[in-house]
Design an enzyme around this catalytic site. Structure first.
Site, PDB file in Angstrom:
ATOM      1  N   GLY A 239       0.731  -1.367   0.007  1.00 16.16           N
ATOM      2  CA  GLY A 239       0.019   0.067  -0.097  1.00 16.16           C
ATOM      3  C   GLY A 239       0.872   1.184  -0.010  1.00 16.16           C
ATOM      4  N   GLY A 288       3.942  -3.528  -3.835  1.00 14.98           N
ATOM      5  CA  GLY A 288       3.768  -3.833  -5.251  1.00 14.98           C
ATOM      6  C   GLY A 288       4.166  -2.484  -5.806  1.00 14.98           C
ATOM      7  N   ARG A 289       3.131  -1.655  -5.770  1.00 19.38           N
ATOM      8  CA  ARG A 289       3.434  -0.288  -6.670  1.00 19.38           C
ATOM      9  C   ARG A 289       4.902   0.224  -6.088  1.00 19.38           C
ATOM     10  NH1 ARG A 289      -1.084   2.765  -7.753  1.00 19.38           N
ATOM     11  NH2 ARG A 289      -2.348   1.816  -6.416  1.00 19.38           N
ATOM     12  N   ARG A 325      -5.640   3.055 -15.547  1.00 22.99           N
ATOM     13  CA  ARG A 325      -5.784   3.847 -14.281  1.00 22.99           C
ATOM     14  C   ARG A 325      -6.441   5.282 -14.342  1.00 22.99           C
ATOM     15  NH1 ARG A 325      -2.507   5.425 -11.320  1.00 22.99           N
ATOM     16  NH2 ARG A 325      -3.372   4.452  -9.265  1.00 22.99           N
ATOM     17  N   TYR A 329      -9.463   4.795 -11.902  1.00 20.07           N
ATOM     18  CA  TYR A 329      -9.372   5.629 -10.581  1.00 20.07           C
ATOM     19  C   TYR A 329      -8.914   7.015 -10.700  1.00 20.07           C
ATOM     20  CZ  TYR A 329      -7.518   0.713  -9.965  1.00 20.07           C
ATOM     21  OH  TYR A 329      -7.647  -0.473 -10.436  1.00 20.07           O
ATOM     22  N   CYS A 355     -13.513   3.662 -28.309  1.00 19.83           N
ATOM     23  CA  CYS A 355     -14.710   4.189 -28.591  1.00 19.83           C
ATOM     24  C   CYS A 355     -15.403   4.363 -27.349  1.00 19.83           C
ATOM     25  CB  CYS A 355     -15.738   3.479 -29.757  1.00 19.83           C
ATOM     26  SG  CYS A 355     -14.616   3.449 -31.041  1.00 19.83           S
TER      27      CYS A 355
HETATM   28  N1  LLP Z   1      -1.238  -7.113  -0.425  1.00 17.48           N
HETATM   29  C1  LLP Z   1      -2.775  -7.222  -0.904  1.00 17.48           C
HETATM   30  C2  LLP Z   1      -3.385  -8.003  -0.232  1.00 17.48           C
HETATM   31  C3  LLP Z   1      -3.329  -6.204  -2.094  1.00 17.48           C
HETATM   32  O1  LLP Z   1      -4.537  -6.596  -2.100  1.00 17.48           O
HETATM   33  C4  LLP Z   1      -2.348  -5.303  -2.576  1.00 17.48           C
HETATM   34  C5  LLP Z   1      -3.031  -4.875  -3.825  1.00 17.48           C
HETATM   35  C6  LLP Z   1      -1.107  -5.451  -2.274  1.00 17.48           C
HETATM   36  C7  LLP Z   1      -0.533  -6.323  -1.286  1.00 17.48           C
HETATM   37  C8  LLP Z   1      -0.107  -4.396  -3.112  1.00 17.48           C
HETATM   38  O2  LLP Z   1      -0.429  -3.190  -2.822  1.00 17.48           O
HETATM   39  P1  LLP Z   1       0.669  -2.127  -3.189  1.00 17.48           P
HETATM   40  O3  LLP Z   1       1.779  -2.143  -2.549  1.00 17.48           O
HETATM   41  O4  LLP Z   1       0.815  -2.320  -4.809  1.00 17.48           O
HETATM   42  O5  LLP Z   1      -0.323  -0.786  -3.046  1.00 17.48           O
HETATM   43  N2  LLP Z   1      -4.909  -1.374  -9.671  1.00 17.48           N
HETATM   44  C9  LLP Z   1      -4.964  -0.391  -8.471  1.00 17.48           C
HETATM   45  C10 LLP Z   1      -4.418  -0.885  -7.327  1.00 17.48           C
HETATM   46  C11 LLP Z   1      -4.791  -2.015  -6.668  1.00 17.48           C
HETATM   47  C12 LLP Z   1      -4.540  -2.815  -5.518  1.00 17.48           C
HETATM   48  C13 LLP Z   1      -4.792  -4.037  -5.287  1.00 17.48           C
HETATM   49  N3  LLP Z   1      -4.369  -4.618  -4.101  1.00 17.48           N
HETATM   50  C14 LLP Z   1      -4.125   0.949  -8.831  1.00 17.48           C
HETATM   51  O6  LLP Z   1      -3.968   0.768 -10.211  1.00 17.48           O
HETATM   52  O7  LLP Z   1      -4.012   1.838  -8.294  1.00 17.48           O
END
Ligand code: LLP
Length: 428
Positions: A239, A288-289, A325, A329, A355
């Site tokens: 997150g 992740g991000r 994105r 969002y 489209c």
């Molecule tokens: N752990 C769990 C249980 C998750 O559901 C997620 C992301 C992560 C870790 C990794 O989160 P991060 O560190 O990447 O924030 N598509 C959306 C983001 C969806 C995130 C889903 N879960 C976007 O483009 O902003």
């Protein structure tokens, strides 16, 4: 720090001119910087070093085989959410024994596959899922390692589609019921072994406070579970947000100074380590991000310009199928010409070929007055960029390239038309 910058009027990724890649591979193409990923990971590891951690990279952010292989070679584990992601990790050289499996609707074949592969832990989201894993493990003569995702009821103040830690969404088990659920596992589910506790409150958090609130709220339960069930880990999820706005315009150093509220890795570590260290448990982190988000740009070509009554549109050859994105969002991505412009700027909408009115990458953007044929770089496209792409409007999937110093390699060929329809057939 990311590795995208203008040098002598051209935008580079590390030591490679982005225009050269666009010319060789065509557009749209996602270009990843290996150095940025390595640097961001090193910063993360160093900041969290005082803790006994296990980093499980969230595969969904970017699941290209070469990126997963890079993470595996760095010794990371993986946070997966489907049988497909587990397959990808194994195929890319990752270790299933370092995978945690999250997700609210795991199916029986997926659970069987994960048990066969010997994953580290299932992060479960409901009692019925726990019962199902218990049943399947029993049939297979195995003991399934489990943790439950606790929903701590903390608002992450992020976009409503990516907040997960309040009682109004489908994730996890409410904090008020979590102790009862663990007691039920211990009493009634002999084929499960309680291994940890999990939480994740949302994505793209730019403020540290919700993380601190969630950790403070759940820590007493973790202590209790360590005592009662000898849990070995607490996963605090992912997150951590990244910079989307201003990183190339001003340079990162200036940006940080201008945004003191923006979360930093050091700030995250300094706030959380004192709360986590006394627990004496392994802490799982699922970024992740933060590991890949700033590590890529998507290159796209400006195809046409249209001056309407009210607006100017720059039409590009990338659509919401390539990066969803902004449409989904209201995500903001900087967009820069690969050849630096010094002249006037205009205000325009940067729109794609699909489209749908929602098919835009930027609205009312003050930008260089690029002309048809010029190439643009959509920044911070590494996370949830290609991994969310589709072939909507029958547009083949884009190519992906990995830059390493002054070398670059294709890590995904552009999809061909034949590949796009492979698997489709006429009825007998
Ligand atoms: N752990 C769990 C249980 C998750 O559901 C997620 C992301 C992560 C870790 C990794 O989160 P991060 O560190 O990447 O924030 N598509 C959306 C983001 C969806 C995130 C889903 N879960 C976007 O483009 O902003």
């Amino acid at each position: 720090m990311h590795a995208f910058a203008y040098k002598n009027g051209s935008l580079y990724c590390e030591n490679v001119k982005l225009e050269d890649i666009a010319k060789a591979v065509g557009t749209p193409v996602f270009v990843y910087s290996k150095k940025t990923i390595a640097d961001d990971l090193a910063e993360f590891r160093q900041a969290m070093a005082p803790l006994d951690t296990h980093i499980a990279y969230a595969v969904k952010a970017c699941s290209n085989k070469a990126i997963l292989n890079l993470m595996a070679r760095e010794g990371l584990g993986f946070d997966i959410v489907s049988g497909g992601e587990l397959w990808r990790v194994i195929n890319a050289g990752g270790d299933p024994a370092r995978c945690t499996y999250a997700g609210v609707a795991k199916t029986e074949p997926e659970i069987r596959y994960a048990l066969q592969q010997g994953i580290y832990c299932f992060n479960c989201e409901s009692e019925n899922e726990l019962r199902e894993i218990n049943r399947i493990a029993g049939e297979m003569g195995l003991i399934a390692p489990v943790a439950v995702r606790v929903n701590p009821h903390v608002d992450a103040h992020t976009h409503k589609y990516i907040t997960t830690g309040t009682n109004e969404n489908k994730f996890g088990i409410d904090i008020s019921r979590i102790e009862e659920v663990y007691a039920t596992i211990a009493a009634e589910m002999p084929h499960l072994r309680i291994k940890g506790l999990q939480m994740h409150i949302g994505s793209q958090l730019t403020d540290i406070k919700p993380f601190v609130m969630a950790v403070e709220k759940v820590a007493p339960i973790v202590r209790k579970f360590k005592e009662l069930y000898q849990i070995e880990f607490w996963s605090i999820g992912g997150g951590i947000g990244i910079i989307y706005d201003g990183c190339l315009a001003s340079g990162q150093e200036e940006w940080w100074t201008a945004h003191p509220e923006q979360i930093t890795i050091t700030g995250y570590a300094e706030a959380l380590i004192p709360l986590l260290q006394p627990l004496g448990l392994k802490i799982l982190l699922e970024p992740g991000r933060r590991l890949v988000g700033n590590a890529a740009a998507m290159l796209t070509t400006c195809v046409y310009e249209k001056k309407g009554e009210a607006k100017t549109f720059k039409m590009i050859d990338a659509g919401m199928n390539d990066i969803i994105r902004p449409a989904l969002y209201e995500g903001y991505h900087e967009i820069w010409p690969v050849r630096e412009h010094c002249g006037d700027t205009i205000v325009a909408d940067i729109v794609g070929p699909i489209c749908e009115s929602g098919d835009f990458q930027a609205l009312n953007r003050t930008m260089a007055d690029v002309k048809p044929g010029e190439i643009l770089a959509e920044m911070s496209a590494g996370a949830y960029g290609f991994s969310m792409a589709s072939t909507y409007n029958s547009r083949p999937l884009a190519a992906e390239v990995l830059v390493d110093g002054d070398k670059w390699s294709i890590i995904r060929r552009r999809q061909t038309m034949e590949e796009m329809v492979s698997g489709e057939c006429l009825p007998e």
